[in-house]
Design a protein around this motif. Structure first.
Motif, PDB file in Angstrom:
ATOM      1  N   ARG A 135      27.232 -20.735 -31.209  1.00 55.32           N
ATOM      2  CA  ARG A 135      28.302 -21.501 -30.592  1.00 55.32           C
ATOM      3  C   ARG A 135      27.878 -22.951 -30.360  1.00 55.32           C
ATOM      4  N   ASP A 181      29.797 -26.675 -24.465  1.00 59.22           N
ATOM      5  CA  ASP A 181      31.063 -26.851 -23.743  1.00 59.22           C
ATOM      6  C   ASP A 181      32.192 -25.969 -24.253  1.00 59.22           C
ATOM      7  N   GLN A 182      31.861 -24.879 -24.913  1.00 59.56           N
ATOM      8  CA  GLN A 182      32.867 -23.894 -25.306  1.00 59.56           C
ATOM      9  C   GLN A 182      32.794 -22.692 -24.366  1.00 59.56           C
ATOM     10  N   ARG A 236      26.515 -22.722 -21.110  1.00 59.02           N
ATOM     11  CA  ARG A 236      27.840 -23.171 -21.573  1.00 59.02           C
ATOM     12  C   ARG A 236      27.831 -24.660 -21.933  1.00 59.02           C
TER      13      ARG A 236
END
Length: 867
Positions: free
Chosen positions: A199, A202-203, A312
């Motif tokens: 990933r 900030d998702q 995150r």
């Protein structure tokens, strides 16, 4: 041999099936036993047996739904399993839990008449925050039923069983874990050094909470479990989607998993999924801290939230900075089932000790000894040997050779000595006081390599402080003259500080040449212990006779010290002379490559490979050519010797000390391509001496190295008496030598955020949620970096609310001089001073005057600006 296997669940059936498929198992007859009155459970076991054990039917000792209460069931179980063993003439019984209700009954009924072999089937290395006089969690008592033998996963469990109490004397075999130790995917995951998330920062995260039934065995009350789980799910919801108890096969689809204490880490490692092991304050049982890039232990919800928030916003997982290697808990081997079967075949009913003679005091087994021998034994019994070892370094993994010997050593030490071992990464600390706090319980501190003195500003302050506290400080050096000169030129002040400390330390060396160098630096008595490498599962021998196109291989990081230029020029020289030789280099590229260094196209540059692949490449080669200009005692040469590979090194390399004169080894006295090529020609004509290579291999083998290291460190070896430390009373531990301290070893340093703004976010989140202890923890980290007015004020408010007036005033004083909007700051100071009662009256008056003065000044400034 007729072998009965008692299983209580489907996992037990799977383990039994692996043992029955081991090499040599067809020489025995197996009988699968269950004892289950519940039709659903019995049906599941039957299905599992049919799926895994071809041609075998499980024998249930009870008809389903038989009308017996629990006490009657257990009583009847003892009668029926004894009758079964007699009727079927069973020679051995194998089972997987001797502390369950049924397992205890089986052990108590058959333990004196039949060899019982206990095989570990789950993780047992849990620790405790506090211990008292009551009964502990049942996993602590595993193996205490006096079975004939116990097969365990790794050295840590063996350590617990052997030194759990003064009278514990089980026969323990470290066989590895069925289904885990022989899994190549788990081995690769265990030895990985990085986490590469799929990933982006900030998702929203996709998270899995593995919520075990903690109410079992009284680990946590039902109410506490509900509350902790509800708080956990609520806190995680801020960061993304949360699933509870997903199927283990789907874990690779998650960004993060959270569990309380479970062995689910084995599944998450295979799935390359980060895992947080959360031990909330009400939960007494604690999962051990493992140093791995996918594992993190936390003790509060606030710490957990910090790790999740960091993942995150940065897509980087803040794993444990410290902890033990996974190999402390699981020994990786490829023949676990065969090892277990051999233990089953060799087990015998434990001999009951003779009754004591009450007419005179027992001499502790000294009958038959002379007076002099008994006197020596009495003196040895009074020697208080250390019971705890802290290993301090800069990272511990199986990628770099500097950590491999000490990692291998402590695994062997745990399996045979009552010493408690902990690892600490000095690079994770910002203050030497924090290191001293974590090392408070350690009696011996082993600093692995000299690198911490050059890389960390703390080592120079730490060593004198440790010695002042009565710690034995030992340095295990891996560097020689080339590295000393290089680092001395790059880090001159720290290097000189280290040189000044060395004469007061015990220094362990890997070669005699290295010991001579340290004598020249003032070290009075350096000890040569050499080094070692793990007993890897795959160690195929190289072919005895080279082929038509001999393969020459080197293993080491790509840097000038390892002889990149020489290796390349030898390859070019061989090609120019028409020799059909192939050259290969295994090792990752580094920045330490000069602009004039030749990287020849005649060399196959293979990059970094796994240990298993390196072993395979060595076996597929004909000569190991160590091109290093300076290497104290390279582990790669030891591995080449283990695989009976012809070896060539430079004359000044430490390997020559032990290999000189051995058939199959050559050295070159001049560091030139021509001299090296000549040594390669000669060694290809030599026959490898099996006897001499075997003698060198034994010198570096794990048992021999362990004995040398243990003696050099002054630690107790097998059979050495260990007395409790001197002091007032006995420390509160779990009752075994080398036991864990009362408090769990969570890292004392906060989550390593990269930006101060992230820490401010964490502080604000905790303060708003009412997690004041966590707000103070993060606030202290912020103040170590810079003076933030909002943080100072927030921390002062928490301290004032707790009645800690002096600490609150200190923080308010810092806020008053930190800058910012001065009028607002003084208003906040006055508000918090109201919470301090009489102590804050003068502060409140000063704050009001300053606030009014600053407001008037600001208004006047604005009016002047308009005009």
């Amino acid at each position: 041999m007729r072998i009965a296997v008692f299983v209580e669940n489907r996992n037990g059936v799977g383990l039994a099936s692996e043992i029955m498929r081991a090499e040599g198992a067809d020489a025995h007859s197996f009988h699968l036993l269950v004892a289950d009155r519940d039709a659903i459970n019995a049906g599941r076991l039957e299905q599992e047996v049919a799926a895994r054990c071809e041609g075998l039917v499980a024998r249930n000792l009870f008809p389903v739904d038989e009308g017996l209460d629990n006490a009657e069931f257990l009583e009847e179980l003892g009668h029926r399993i004894r009758a079964f063993a007699e009727e079927e003439r069973i020679d051995r019984l194998l089972f997987f839990d001797d502390q369950s209700q049924r397992g205890r009954r089986v052990a108590g009924t058959l333990g004196r008449t039949l060899p019982l072999i206990l095989v570990q089937d789950c993780h047992l290395d849990f620790r405790y925050k506090k211990t008292g006089t009551g009964r502990r969690d049942q996993s602590w008592y595993y193996g205490s039923s006096s079975p004939a033998a116990v097969c365990v996963w790794g050295p840590s469990t063996a350590h617990h069983l052997l030194f759990r109490s003064a009278d514990a004397d089980p026969t323990v075999h470290i066989t590895g874990a069925l289904g885990h130790s022989d899994d190549p995917a788990l081995l690769r995951a265990a030895r990985t050094t990085v986490h590469r998330p799929a990933r982006k920062p900030d998702q929203p995260l996709r998270m899995a909470v593995l919520a075990q039934p903690l109410t079992r065995h009284s680990r946590l009350s039902r109410q506490d479990h509900r509350e902790q789980l509800a708080e956990l799910l609520s806190a995680l919801a801020e960061f993304g989607e949360v699933d509870t108890d997903p199927d283990p096969s789907t874990l690779d689809g998650y960004d993060l998993a959270v569990t309380f204490y479970s062995t689910a880490y084995l599944q998450t490692l295979r799935a390359d999924t980060p895992l947080i092991l959360f031990s909330p304050p009400p939960l007494n049982i604690v999962f051990p801290t493992i140093n791995h890039p996918l594992l993190r232990n936390v003790g509060t919800l606030g710490e957990l939230v910090d790790v999740v928030a960091d993942l995150r916003r940065s897509a980087e997982f803040a794993a444990n900075d410290h902890g033990e290697p996974l190999e402390h808990f699981i020994a990786f081997r490829d023949d676990v089932a065969g090892r277990v079967l051999r233990v089953v075949e060799e087990a015998a009913v434990p001999v009951e000790p003779p009754a004591p003679r009450w007419s005179r005091q027992d001499d502790g087994g000294g009958a038959g000894l002379s007076r002099a021998e008994r006197a020596l034994r009495a003196v040895r019994g009074r020697v208080a040997r250390p019971r705890s070892l802290a290993v301090l370094g800069l990272g511990f993994d199986y990628v770099t050779g500097v950590a491999i010997p000490v990692l291998t050593y402590t695994q062997a030490l745990l399996a045979q000595s009552p010493v408690d071992v902990r690892y600490f990464d000095l690079g994770a600390y910002g203050r030497h006081e924090d290191v001293l706090t974590d090392l408070a319980d350690a009696e011996v501190v082993l600093i692995n390599s000299l690198a911490p003195f050059w890389r960390s500003p703390l080592a120079g302050e730490l060593v004198p402080a440790l010695r002042e506290r009565g710690k034995s400080v030992v340095v295990y050096a891996h560097e020689t003259e080339y590295v000393m000169n290089f680092e001395g030129s790059r880090n001159a002040p720290r290097h000189q500080e280290m040189v000044g400390l060395l004469p007061g330390l015990k220094v362990l060396c890997v070669s005699n040449a290295q010991a001579d160098m340290f004598r020249g630096l003032g070290v009075s008595d350096p000890v040569v212990v050499y080094n070692t490498v793990p007993r890897d599962a795959h160690r195929a021998r190289a072919r005895r006779t080279p082929g038509a196109r001999p393969r020459v291989v080197m293993v080491g990081s790509m840097q000038d010290r390892k002889g990149l230029d020489l290796f390349s020029r030898v390859a070019e020289l061989a090609y120019g002379q028409g020799l059909p030789w192939r050259f290969a280099w295994i090792g990752q590229k580094t920045w330490r490559i000069g602009s004039t260094t030749l990287l020849s196209d005649r060399v196959e540059w293979m990059g970094g490979l796994s240990r298993e692949r390196v072993r395979e490449e060595l076996a597929a080669s004909d000569v190991f050519f160590l091109s290093s200009v300076d290497d104290p005692m390279p582990l790669s040469v030891v591995e080449a010797v283990q695989q009976r590979l012809r070896t060539v090194t430079y004359h000044r390399v430490g390997s020559r000390e032990v290999l000189d004169g051995v058939s199959g080894y050559r050295s070159f006295p001049e560091y030139t391509p021509e001299a090296a090529l000549d040594a390669l020609r000669r060694v290809l004509d030599d026959e490898v001496s099996e006897t001499e290579y075997g003698d060198v291999e034994e010198l570096f083998d794990v048992p021999a190295f362990t004995a040398r290291m243990t003696t050099a460190l002054g630690l107790p070896g097998p059979g050495d008496p260990v007395r409790p430390p001197a002091g007032d009373g006995v420390p509160e531990t779990d009752g075994r030598a080398g036991a864990d301290p009362v408090e769990p070893r969570f890292p004392t340093v906060p989550v390593p955020s990269r930006k101060g703004t992230h820490l401010i976010e964490d502080f604000t989140r905790h303060l708003t949620a009412g997690r004041h202890d966590d707000a103070l923890r993060v606030g202290e980290e912020i103040l170590c970096r810079r003076q933030s007015v909002d943080v100072l004020v927030g921390m002062a408010e928490i301290r004032a609310g707790r009645g800690e007036a002096e600490e609150a005033c200190r923080l308010l004083s810092a806020a008053a001089i930190a800058g910012g909007d001065r009028a607002r700051v003084w208003t906040e100071i006055g508000r918090i001073a109201d919470l301090l009662g009489a102590r804050g009256r003068s502060v409140r008056q000063l704050a009001r005057r300053e606030s009014v003065r600053l407001r008037i000044g600001n208004q006047a400034a604005r009016l002047l600006k308009r005009n």
